[in-house]
Design a protein around this motif. Structure first.
Motif, PDB file in Angstrom:
ATOM      1  N   GLN B 121      79.492 -20.801 -16.862  1.00 25.07           N
ATOM      2  CA  GLN B 121      78.655 -21.555 -17.803  1.00 25.07           C
ATOM      3  C   GLN B 121      77.990 -22.745 -17.106  1.00 25.07           C
ATOM      4  O   GLN B 121      76.778 -22.893 -17.136  1.00 25.07           O
ATOM      5  CB  GLN B 121      79.487 -22.051 -18.984  1.00 25.07           C
ATOM      6  CG  GLN B 121      79.897 -20.902 -19.909  1.00 25.07           C
ATOM      7  CD  GLN B 121      80.785 -21.368 -21.051  1.00 25.07           C
ATOM      8  OE1 GLN B 121      80.795 -22.543 -21.405  1.00 25.07           O
ATOM      9  NE2 GLN B 121      81.550 -20.456 -21.601  1.00 25.07           N
ATOM     10  N   GLY B 122      78.829 -23.575 -16.463  1.00 23.44           N
ATOM     11  CA  GLY B 122      78.315 -24.799 -15.854  1.00 23.44           C
ATOM     12  C   GLY B 122      77.319 -24.524 -14.752  1.00 23.44           C
ATOM     13  O   GLY B 122      76.162 -24.971 -14.809  1.00 23.44           O
ATOM     14  N   ALA B 123      77.744 -23.783 -13.738  1.00 25.17           N
ATOM     15  CA  ALA B 123      76.874 -23.564 -12.582  1.00 25.17           C
ATOM     16  C   ALA B 123      75.728 -22.625 -12.914  1.00 25.17           C
ATOM     17  O   ALA B 123      74.644 -22.736 -12.345  1.00 25.17           O
ATOM     18  CB  ALA B 123      77.691 -23.019 -11.407  1.00 25.17           C
ATOM     19  N   VAL B 124      75.950 -21.726 -13.865  1.00 24.84           N
ATOM     20  CA  VAL B 124      74.880 -20.802 -14.251  1.00 24.84           C
ATOM     21  C   VAL B 124      73.742 -21.566 -14.938  1.00 24.84           C
ATOM     22  O   VAL B 124      72.559 -21.268 -14.725  1.00 24.84           O
ATOM     23  CB  VAL B 124      75.453 -19.654 -15.124  1.00 24.84           C
ATOM     24  CG1 VAL B 124      74.361 -18.968 -15.926  1.00 24.84           C
ATOM     25  CG2 VAL B 124      76.182 -18.645 -14.234  1.00 24.84           C
ATOM     26  N   ALA B 125      74.106 -22.584 -15.736  1.00 28.30           N
ATOM     27  CA  ALA B 125      73.065 -23.411 -16.374  1.00 28.30           C
ATOM     28  C   ALA B 125      72.277 -24.186 -15.323  1.00 28.30           C
ATOM     29  O   ALA B 125      71.043 -24.284 -15.393  1.00 28.30           O
ATOM     30  CB  ALA B 125      73.711 -24.375 -17.369  1.00 28.30           C
ATOM     31  N   VAL B 126      72.988 -24.717 -14.332  1.00 21.44           N
ATOM     32  CA  VAL B 126      72.321 -25.454 -13.248  1.00 21.44           C
ATOM     33  C   VAL B 126      71.416 -24.496 -12.459  1.00 21.44           C
ATOM     34  O   VAL B 126      70.292 -24.836 -12.087  1.00 21.44           O
ATOM     35  CB  VAL B 126      73.361 -26.122 -12.320  1.00 21.44           C
ATOM     36  CG1 VAL B 126      72.705 -26.674 -11.067  1.00 21.44           C
ATOM     37  CG2 VAL B 126      74.107 -27.222 -13.066  1.00 21.44           C
ATOM     38  N   ARG B 127      71.913 -23.278 -12.242  1.00 24.21           N
ATOM     39  CA  ARG B 127      71.128 -22.287 -11.504  1.00 24.21           C
ATOM     40  C   ARG B 127      69.817 -21.963 -12.234  1.00 24.21           C
ATOM     41  O   ARG B 127      68.764 -21.824 -11.611  1.00 24.21           O
ATOM     42  CB  ARG B 127      71.952 -21.008 -11.298  1.00 24.21           C
ATOM     43  CG  ARG B 127      71.211 -19.957 -10.500  1.00 24.21           C
ATOM     44  CD  ARG B 127      72.050 -18.727 -10.251  1.00 24.21           C
ATOM     45  NE  ARG B 127      72.354 -18.020 -11.490  1.00 24.21           N
ATOM     46  CZ  ARG B 127      73.006 -16.863 -11.546  1.00 24.21           C
ATOM     47  NH1 ARG B 127      73.462 -16.302 -10.438  1.00 24.21           N
ATOM     48  NH2 ARG B 127      73.245 -16.283 -12.706  1.00 24.21           N
ATOM     49  N   GLN B 128      69.898 -21.858 -13.566  1.00 22.08           N
ATOM     50  CA  GLN B 128      68.682 -21.536 -14.320  1.00 22.08           C
ATOM     51  C   GLN B 128      67.684 -22.691 -14.252  1.00 22.08           C
ATOM     52  O   GLN B 128      66.476 -22.474 -14.148  1.00 22.08           O
ATOM     53  CB  GLN B 128      69.035 -21.182 -15.768  1.00 22.08           C
ATOM     54  CG  GLN B 128      67.966 -20.347 -16.467  1.00 22.08           C
ATOM     55  CD  GLN B 128      67.669 -19.029 -15.744  1.00 22.08           C
ATOM     56  OE1 GLN B 128      68.593 -18.356 -15.266  1.00 22.08           O
ATOM     57  NE2 GLN B 128      66.397 -18.680 -15.599  1.00 22.08           N
ATOM     58  N   ALA B 129      68.210 -23.921 -14.280  1.00 24.01           N
ATOM     59  CA  ALA B 129      67.331 -25.091 -14.122  1.00 24.01           C
ATOM     60  C   ALA B 129      66.691 -25.055 -12.728  1.00 24.01           C
ATOM     61  O   ALA B 129      65.506 -25.358 -12.560  1.00 24.01           O
ATOM     62  CB  ALA B 129      68.126 -26.376 -14.320  1.00 24.01           C
ATOM     63  N   ALA B 130      67.484 -24.666 -11.738  1.00 29.85           N
ATOM     64  CA  ALA B 130      66.984 -24.579 -10.357  1.00 29.85           C
ATOM     65  C   ALA B 130      65.926 -23.491 -10.229  1.00 29.85           C
ATOM     66  O   ALA B 130      64.914 -23.671  -9.545  1.00 29.85           O
ATOM     67  CB  ALA B 130      68.147 -24.326  -9.392  1.00 29.85           C
ATOM     68  N   ALA B 131      66.159 -22.365 -10.906  1.00 26.84           N
ATOM     69  CA  ALA B 131      65.184 -21.267 -10.849  1.00 26.84           C
ATOM     70  C   ALA B 131      63.869 -21.703 -11.479  1.00 26.84           C
ATOM     71  O   ALA B 131      62.785 -21.358 -10.994  1.00 26.84           O
ATOM     72  CB  ALA B 131      65.748 -20.040 -11.567  1.00 26.84           C
ATOM     73  N   THR B 132      63.974 -22.495 -12.563  1.00 22.62           N
ATOM     74  CA  THR B 132      62.764 -23.023 -13.216  1.00 22.62           C
ATOM     75  C   THR B 132      62.036 -23.968 -12.268  1.00 22.62           C
ATOM     76  O   THR B 132      60.804 -23.908 -12.127  1.00 22.62           O
ATOM     77  CB  THR B 132      63.144 -23.773 -14.513  1.00 22.62           C
ATOM     78  OG1 THR B 132      63.945 -22.915 -15.333  1.00 22.62           O
ATOM     79  CG2 THR B 132      61.909 -24.195 -15.282  1.00 22.62           C
ATOM     80  N   ALA B 133      62.806 -24.811 -11.591  1.00 20.71           N
ATOM     81  CA  ALA B 133      62.219 -25.758 -10.642  1.00 20.71           C
ATOM     82  C   ALA B 133      61.535 -25.016  -9.498  1.00 20.71           C
ATOM     83  O   ALA B 133      60.454 -25.406  -9.043  1.00 20.71           O
ATOM     84  CB  ALA B 133      63.298 -26.696 -10.099  1.00 20.71           C
TER      85      ALA B 133
END
Lengths: 153, 245
Positions: B121-133
């Motif tokens: 949950q935690g790192a996957v949310a960060v990953r999605q933000a990173a993919a958006t970036a």
């Protein structure tokens, strides 16, 4: 109040205590501000409080301060630093043999004691030597590998 | 014998009293912690909304990046794993990633630690933000490099043409500014067959401290000392309540 003098990590220290039965662990953590040895069970059953007295693994939670008087006490801090760890600490770091790390003090101090007596233990001797140290995270395989790494170095 | 520094209880109360009070309020009003509403910003001026990329990631002019997460590392390796996943997705070297964890006054509240949720949950949310970036980097890079975004990639902290040629540093492209973008749940993720960081062991930053008695555990924090005993317990009555630190 009675005064107790002993060697701590190679330096002479002197502490006062109103009770000769005060556990060494309390003196180390509370009076002397060391954080290596941990309070786990307080009953010498988990090993988190282990220190070396004259090179031998000792449960500091049930060792009265009077028994430490005049002797050489070594804690985890006395072995090495993050920048300059001793051989056992370096092996634990290399094997990443810690999760929460609460048992790590006892594992390293017991391993140190084992290696002092048996410099080249086999895997069974390592397991036997650490049998009195509990780890709830399940880091045992890495811990055993770390001790064997020192033994085989 | 070592002596403890003497921070008086009065001094401590003067400086820390407000914090203690707000903790107490938080406990009494559990909704408060969940009330990080969409418009909330932290003292740093950054957003805290879990739908905003800027809540999770800050890009700096020197090419480094800071991750903000409410999840914490309790020995589970999140401090290594989360920067690994973000660095992989962003195309930024692992060494340039810093993690700030747990303090929801400055991090988005996307869940606490427990139940093995740190990565899924935690790192996957960060990953999605990173993919958006990453998509934003490609679009910004396309303007600067006068190419189609589809001809570009992000590698080593640079937006570069896949075919080769001059690239542009992410620090130059966005450093110090906010992206002001919503996290795109459909932003494409990096193809795992092209991973260079994820899947490779990364040493945990907390292990050396834990192996040398330098790691700070909660019982090791001595102040405030309100609960310090006022008199010695009777002989022979050593209970764990008397173990301080």
């Amino acid at each position: 109040m009675a005064k107790y003098s002993f060697q701590l990590n190679g330096r002479p220290v002197s502490v006062e205590s109103w009770d000769p039965a005060q556990p060494l662990l309390y003196v180390l953590r509370n009076t002397l501000g060391l954080h290596g040895p941990k309070f786990g069970c307080g009953l010498a059953q988990c090993g988190a409080c282990t220190v070396l007295i004259e090179g031998k693994a000792t449960r500091s939670c049930v060792t009265p301060i009077r028994q430490a008087a005049g002797r050489a006490v070594t804690t985890l801090e006395g072995l090495g630093t993050p920048e300059k760890p001793d051989a056992v600490q370096a092996a634990f770091i290399a094997e990443q043999a810690a999760q929460c790390g609460y048992c790590t003090n006892g594992m390293i101090m017991s391993a140190k004691s084992l290696l002092n007596q048996t410099p080249k233990p086999n895997i069974e001797q390592v397991k036997q030597g650490l049998a009195g140290n509990l780890c709830r995270c399940g880091t045992h395989t890495r811990i055993v590998r770390a001790v064997l790494r020192v033994a085989n170095a | 014998m070592e002596t403890h520094s003497s921070v008086s209880r009065r001094d401590l109360l003067k400086t820390g009293g407000a914090i203690i009070v707000s903790f107490a309020l938080g406990a009494a009003l559990p909704k408060r912690s969940a009330a990080q509403n969409a418009g909330a910003t932290s003292d740093l001026g950054k957003p805290l909304d879990v739908h905003e990329v800027d809540s999770f990631l800050a890009f700096h002019g020197d090419g480094s990046v800071t991750i903000y997460t409410s999840h914490v590392d309790v020995g589970t390796g999140l401090r290594a794993a989360m920067p690994q996943m973000a660095a992989e997705e962003l195309g930024i070297p692992f060494e340039r990633v810093t993690l700030i964890e747990g303090d929801t006054a400055i991090t988005p509240n996307h869940g606490g630690t427990g139940g093995s949720t740190g990565i899924p949950q935690g790192a996957v949310a960060v990953r999605q933000a990173a993919a958006t970036a990453r998509q934003a980097f490609l679009n910004l890079g396309a303007e600067q490099l006068k190419r189609q975004a589809s001809e570009l990639t992000v590698i080593d902290g640079q937006v570069r043409p896949v075919a080769g040629g001059a690239g542009i540093d992410i620090g130059t492209l966005i450093g110090g500014r906010r992206l002001a973008l919503k996290v795109d749940p459909k932003a494409p993720l990096k193809d795992p067959t092209r991973y260079s960081l994820v899947g490779k062991p990364q040493p945990r930053p907390d292990v050396p401290g834990k192996c040398t008695g330098r790691n700070a555990y909660c019982p090791g924090f001595f102040y405030p000392r309100h609960a310090e005993r006022q008199s010695d317990p009777p002989a022979g009555h050593w209970g764990e309540a008397f173990v301080r630190g």
